[in-house]
Design a protein around this motif. Structure first.
Motif, mmCIF file in Angstrom:
data_model
loop_
_atom_site.group_PDB
_atom_site.id
_atom_site.type_symbol
_atom_site.label_atom_id
_atom_site.label_comp_id
_atom_site.label_asym_id
_atom_site.label_seq_id
_atom_site.Cartn_x
_atom_site.Cartn_y
_atom_site.Cartn_z
ATOM 1 N N ALA A 22 0.842 -1.200 0.000
ATOM 2 C CA ALA A 22 0.000 0.000 0.000
ATOM 3 C C ALA A 22 0.874 1.246 0.000
ATOM 4 O O ALA A 22 1.774 1.391 0.830
ATOM 5 N N TYR A 26 -4.605 1.333 3.948
ATOM 6 C CA TYR A 26 -5.895 0.937 4.540
ATOM 7 C C TYR A 26 -5.616 0.778 6.025
ATOM 8 O O TYR A 26 -4.816 -0.065 6.418
ATOM 9 N N LYS A 57 -11.457 -0.076 10.032
ATOM 10 C CA LYS A 57 -12.687 -0.622 9.440
ATOM 11 C C LYS A 57 -13.888 0.133 9.992
ATOM 12 O O LYS A 57 -13.930 0.440 11.181
ATOM 13 N N PHE A 80 -15.782 -6.243 6.431
ATOM 14 C CA PHE A 80 -14.492 -5.678 6.020
ATOM 15 C C PHE A 80 -14.693 -4.412 5.179
ATOM 16 O O PHE A 80 -14.154 -4.298 4.084
ATOM 17 N N SER A 124 -1.558 -11.979 3.924
ATOM 18 C CA SER A 124 -3.027 -12.071 3.962
ATOM 19 C C SER A 124 -3.623 -11.559 2.648
ATOM 20 O O SER A 124 -4.695 -12.008 2.241
ATOM 21 N N SER A 126 -9.525 -10.735 3.819
ATOM 22 C CA SER A 126 -8.595 -9.738 4.338
ATOM 23 C C SER A 126 -8.738 -8.510 3.452
ATOM 24 O O SER A 126 -8.711 -8.631 2.215
ATOM 25 N N GLY A 127 -8.883 -7.356 4.062
ATOM 26 C CA GLY A 127 -9.155 -6.142 3.287
ATOM 27 C C GLY A 127 -8.157 -5.911 2.164
ATOM 28 O O GLY A 127 -8.535 -5.653 1.013
ATOM 29 N N SER A 128 -6.869 -6.027 2.489
ATOM 30 C CA SER A 128 -5.833 -5.753 1.487
ATOM 31 C C SER A 128 -5.899 -6.728 0.311
ATOM 32 O O SER A 128 -5.378 -6.442 -0.770
ATOM 33 N N ARG A 184 -7.297 -5.725 -3.231
ATOM 34 C CA ARG A 184 -6.442 -5.040 -4.217
ATOM 35 C C ARG A 184 -5.587 -6.012 -5.009
ATOM 36 O O ARG A 184 -5.116 -5.684 -6.102
ATOM 37 N N SER A 212 -2.459 -7.175 11.926
ATOM 38 C CA SER A 212 -3.046 -5.963 11.336
ATOM 39 C C SER A 212 -4.474 -5.755 11.831
ATOM 40 O O SER A 212 -4.889 -4.638 12.140
ATOM 41 N N ARG A 213 -5.206 -6.864 11.881
ATOM 42 C CA ARG A 213 -6.624 -6.781 12.231
ATOM 43 C C ARG A 213 -6.837 -6.197 13.613
ATOM 44 O O ARG A 213 -7.628 -5.280 13.808
ATOM 45 N N MET A 269 -5.499 -2.374 13.833
ATOM 46 C CA MET A 269 -6.352 -1.297 13.326
ATOM 47 C C MET A 269 -7.614 -1.144 14.178
ATOM 48 O O MET A 269 -8.119 -0.046 14.377
ATOM 49 N N MET A 318 0.082 6.910 9.336
ATOM 50 C CA MET A 318 -0.578 5.683 9.810
ATOM 51 C C MET A 318 0.068 5.190 11.103
ATOM 52 O O MET A 318 -0.613 4.877 12.080
ATOM 53 N N ASP A 327 4.443 -1.410 6.535
ATOM 54 C CA ASP A 327 3.121 -1.939 6.885
ATOM 55 C C ASP A 327 3.090 -2.321 8.365
ATOM 56 O O ASP A 327 3.920 -1.873 9.136
ATOM 57 N N ALA A 328 2.153 -3.175 8.733
ATOM 58 C CA ALA A 328 1.999 -3.535 10.137
ATOM 59 C C ALA A 328 3.065 -4.554 10.542
ATOM 60 O O ALA A 328 2.782 -5.729 10.761
#
Ligand code: ADP
Ligand code: DP6
Ligand code: CO
Length: 326
Positions: free
Chosen positions: A12, A16, A19, A25, A105, A137-139, A142, A191-192, A195, A242, A282-283
């Motif tokens: 990213a 993101y 949520k 998601f 993920s 998973s949200g990512s 993409r 990550s979940r 966030m 972030m 990232d995370a």
């Protein structure tokens, strides 16, 4: 009843993070990524009437009940959507470190969604595939596409307009990402959870939401003009914004290690010497350095000299989901 798919991870450039609906998601903000050629997942899904429950094998090892239950909850969504009634054997290989901040993920759920939808026998659009992958998973929403991709948060409560769209195809802009590994340990805050805690407790989250909307506009303008410095400045700023939200959470947390900061400083020093390198994180503690092809070797040499660096993976822009034989 059986299908195999490959999906690549993505990094990213606009994150993101947050949520608005955990079950579906649905994100709090749009995000923007570049798909990577070096990291991917290959997953086989086979629906089988003889199975009494789903079976999940990752990298040749049968997963524990907790991991299997996670994947099984996702398979329930696939079954509901496609009308498929059988349990499945899910056999997956990660060509990416798992749960270490390299977006396993994203490739994992994009490959699983693609293989499962295909194996179910229904026909589906790329929008539908992105919507399904998102719910693992949200990512992953993409990772359906190659190149540069935007995940639109959508407006609807049912998530039917919440999917990714390609904004620049794979061959359209040759950028490079040096994925700098300082550790391959599994992260402490997934990550979940990270966030979620930030949305619920960080007073900085409101500031994040304001900032990310502006960063997205800047990043899209920079991509449209192929203006690397503009994109670099925007993506680095967005990553720092972030990570700042996690420091305000309760209890507070931080994904960086001292080695992370060393790499960040090295990138800043390169810039002081006129080399166009920008970092994003990232995370997890590992750092991704974005650059143009002509600067890649020099950046690689400089970062390789740091004693905190374990490994550097050289990535180019990668492709979208593909379906394989076997
Ligand atoms: P990452 O930075 O690797 O994306 P996350 O915390 O976002 O880390 O997600 C890691 C989780 O993603 C794993 O614990 C596992 O539940 C799931 N995952 C990773 N790879 C796969 C895969 N190939 N198939 C299904 N789920 C996967
Ligand atoms: C920091 O997609 O891994 O990498 O939707 O809960 O599975 P879940 O989280 P995930 O979060 C990724 C967060 C990030 C930023 C990004 O990839 O956009
Ligand atoms: Co992830």
């Amino acid at each position: 009843m059986r299908a195999k798919a490959r999906a690549h991870t993505n990094i990213a450039l606009i994150k993101y993070w947050g949520k608005r609906d955990e079950k579906l998601f649905l994100p709090t903000n749009n995000s923007l990524s570049m798909t990577l050629d070096q990291f991917y997942t290959e997953t086989v899904v086979e629906f089988n009437p003889d199975l009494k429950q789903d079976k999940f094998i990752l990298d040749g090892i049968e997963m524990n009940p907790e991991e299997t239950a996670k994947v099984s909850r996702f398979m329930d969504k696939i079954r509901r959507y496609t009308g498929q009634s059988h349990y499945a054997l899910i056999d997956s290989i990660n060509h990416v470190p798992t749960a270490a901040g390299f977006a396993s993920s994203a490739s994992g759920y994009a490959a699983l969604a693609a293989a499962a939808m295909k194996a179910s026998g229904v026909s589906f659009s790329e929008n539908e595939l992105s919507i399904m992958a998102r719910q693992g998973s949200g990512s992953a929403s993409r990772s359906i596409y190659g190149g540069f991709v935007e995940w639109q948060k959508g407006e609807k409560e049912d998530g039917s307009d919440c999917y990714a769209v390609p904004i620049l195809e794979q061959g359209a802009w040759d950028l490079r990402v040096l994925s700098v590994e300082v550790t391959h340990e599994v992260k402490k805050v997934l990550s979940r959870e990270g966030m979620k805690r930030t949305v619920e407790t960080s007073p900085f989250f409101a500031g994040w939401l304001e900032a990310v909307a502006e960063d997205l506009v800047e990043a899209k303008a920079a991509i449209a003009k192929r203006d690397f410095i503009h994109l670099g400045e925007t993506l680095e700023r967005n990553a720092l914004r972030m990570h700042a939200t996690t420091l305000g959470a309760n209890p507070p947390f931080m994904y960086w290690q001292s080695s992370t900061v060393k790499v960040m400083e090295a990138v800043q020093a390169l810039r002081e010497n006129g080399i166009h390198a920008y970092f994003t994180i990232d995370a997890g503690p590992n750092v991704k350095v974005v650059c143009q092809p002509e600067d890649e070797e020099q950046i690689l040499d400089a970062l390789s000299e740091l004693d905190v660096v374990q490994n550097i993976y050289r990535c180019k822009v990668g492709p979208g989901v593909s379906y394989l034989e076997g």
